[in-house]
Design an enzyme around this catalytic site. Structure first.
Site, short mmCIF file in Angstrom:
data_model
loop_
_atom_site.label_atom_id
_atom_site.label_comp_id
_atom_site.label_asym_id
_atom_site.label_seq_id
_atom_site.Cartn_x
_atom_site.Cartn_y
_atom_site.Cartn_z
N VAL A 1 5.98 2.20 7.74
CA VAL A 1 7.20 2.09 8.55
C VAL A 1 8.33 2.36 7.57
CG1 VAL A 1 8.75 0.51 9.74
CG2 VAL A 1 6.31 0.50 10.29
N PRO A 2 9.03 3.50 7.69
CA PRO A 2 9.92 3.96 6.62
C PRO A 2 11.27 3.26 6.62
CG PRO A 2 9.89 5.57 8.38
CD PRO A 2 8.96 4.46 8.80
N CYS A 3 11.28 1.96 6.29
CA CYS A 3 12.55 1.24 6.25
C CYS A 3 13.43 1.77 5.12
CB CYS A 3 12.32 -0.26 6.13
SG CYS A 3 11.31 -0.73 4.75
N HIS A 4 12.82 2.53 4.18
CA HIS A 4 13.64 3.12 3.12
C HIS A 4 14.58 4.20 3.67
CE1 HIS A 4 9.97 5.61 3.46
NE2 HIS A 4 10.76 6.62 3.16
N ARG A 5 14.35 4.62 4.91
CA ARG A 5 15.22 5.65 5.51
C ARG A 5 16.38 5.04 6.28
NH1 ARG A 5 10.02 8.98 7.62
NH2 ARG A 5 9.20 9.47 5.54
#
Lengths: 265, 202
Positions: A164-168
């Site tokens: 889940v790309p929370c870095h985006r």
């Protein structure tokens, strides 16, 4: 020599055989009562990935096995048993997902989390590789425009970062913001591997740039939207606000939906 | 059974809290049933694992009242046997596909579902190693209906009413199948022994 019924029955009863020790563990993992975990090499170094029959349950930068097992038990209430490696299919799926393939299916085990958290994570899954969105954008998109802070907290609790790309998801003022998987430096590294330049993004944001329009289409986008990136320099029109863009006759992009971020901000 | 009664109460009350107890209490028997029907350890482990997973999902969907009424031992046996049957059917289908490529070799098919009289020979070789292995090999030569009945009654130790429940056949049929199965085993075993003696004196 004649065998009595008793002899035959004894011979048959003797065929009872102990189950292999792997059987019970396999069952409990498959139904999601126990997790397995293994090391996985990511751009920011080795990570621990945990999974069970329902899906991936954790991605973590744990210093050692004991720490991970204790953390995992505390967070999920489930025991985690070390495996030599990820199942081959899962490893391939994660590699492909990190490479930007959003079609590849990766099941996630997100039991024990709130609907709000799951909504936030599901929305983050929609952000393509090489693009970012503000926290406020997620809040508006899931119909909770005032819950910007709660969105940040939910992203901080994301049990499966990278997948889940929370870095985006970045701060509404354009700065990179916090990252649960080992801090903001890791967030920069990951965004850089996805083709973004975090320093340049922050510098542009500091100079007041929030949106980019195209003077040929009169569409205005968030700066990392794939449509914004396609606009050639002579046609790029920077905007500080959507109101300014609207005043100049620009309509919001339907892909990155910049208005979502603006409502919340 | 009393322990199963206690277990059923626990399962109806808290499935996740008691399911591991069920697995540990029944894993040897489900594995043994699958092993003696399929004749392959790896396949038996997979079948037994699938059976427990199905049992878990079924229990999760049942009302507590329905769980309390379960007869755990035959119920679990039915689940694992259904999985064994589909594995045997898949094997037979694979063999049928592979057959034309194997020229006229009938031995390949013979090892899949051999009849008792045909399979005495391979069992002789095994007899030299270990009586237990011999019995296991002979059991695999029985027709499937006899084999499952004998396995449930005498390997797993279910009562005749339990075997009848597990196989969904009348008790009389099940008894006849067990007796017929044991008779075939006796004949095959004695034939194997006779052959062994002859080879030693030859």
């Amino acid at each position: 020599m004649t065998l009595s019924d008793k002899d035959l029955e004894t011979a048959m009863a003797d065929l009872m055989t102990p189950a292999p020790p792997t059987l019970a563990l396999g069952v409990l993992v498959e139904v999601g009562m126990v997790d397995r975990y293994a090391r996985f090499d990511a751009p920011i170094g080795p990570l621990v990935v945990a999974w069970n029959g329902l899906g991936v349950s954790a991605v973590e930068a744990a210093p050692d096995d004991t720490t991970f097992e204790a953390n995992h038990l505390a967070r999920t209430g489930r025991r985690a048993v070390r495996a030599d490696a990820l199942p081959a299919a899962l490893a391939r799926a994660i590699e492909r997902r990190l490479g930007g393939d959003r079609q590849v299916r990766i099941d996630l085990d997100l039991r024990g989390h709130t609907d709000f958290e799951r909504d936030v994570w599901r929305k983050a899954l929609e952000i393509p590789r090489g693009e970012v969105r503000p926290y406020g954008w997620i809040a508006a998109e899931i119909g909770r425009p005032k819950a910007v802070r709660a969105v940040g907290t939910a992203l901080g609790h994301n049990p499966v970062p990278l997948i889940v790309p929370c870095h985006r998801v970045v701060r509404t003022d354009g700065s990179i913001g916090q990252y649960s998987l080992g801090g903001p430096e890791n967030k920069r590294t990951i965004l850089a591997t996805e083709g973004l330049d975090p320093d340049a993004m922050e510098a542009a944001a500091r100079s007041g740039l929030r949106y980019i329009g195209s003077d040929t289409t009169h569409v205005v986008c968030l700066p990392t939207c794939r449509h914004a990136k396609r606009v050639t320099p002579p046609h790029r029109v920077p905007f500080r606000s959507l109101a300014a863009a609207a005043g100049a006759g620009y309509r919001p992009c339907r892909v990155c939906r910049p208005a979502s971020g603006a409502i919340a901000a | 059974m009393d322990t199963d009664g206690t277990l059923l109460t626990a399962l109806a009350d808290d499935l996740d809290g008691s399911f591991e107890t069920l697995v540990l209490a029944h894993q040897d028997r489900l594995f043994s049933i699958a092993l003696r029907v399929l004749g392959d350890r790896h396949e038996a482990e997979e079948a037994a694992q699938d059976a427990f997973v199905r049992a878990y999902r079924a229990l999760g969907s049942y009302e507590p009242g329905r769980i309390l009424e379960l007869r755990l031992r035959p119920w679990l046996a039915t689940i694992v046997l259904n999985l064994c049957r589909s594995r045997l059917a898949r094997r037979a289908a694979r063999a049928a596909v592979a057959r034309p490529a194997l020229s006229l070799d009938a031995t390949e098919l013979g090892t899949l579902e051999p009849r008792a009289d045909e399979a005495a020979e391979p069992a002789v070789a095994a007899a030299r190693r270990d009586t237990r292995e011999t019995w296991a090999a002979l059991l695999l030569t029985l027709p499937p209906a006899y084999r499952t009945a004998v396995v449930l009654r005498h390997v797993d130790g279910l009562s005749y009413p339990e075997v009848a429940t597990a196989l969904d056949r009348p008790e009389g049929t099940v008894k006849a199948q067990v007796h017929r199965g044991l008779a075939l085993l006796r004949t095959a075993f004695e034939a194997a022994q006779r052959r062994e003696r002859e080879e030693m004196t030859a």
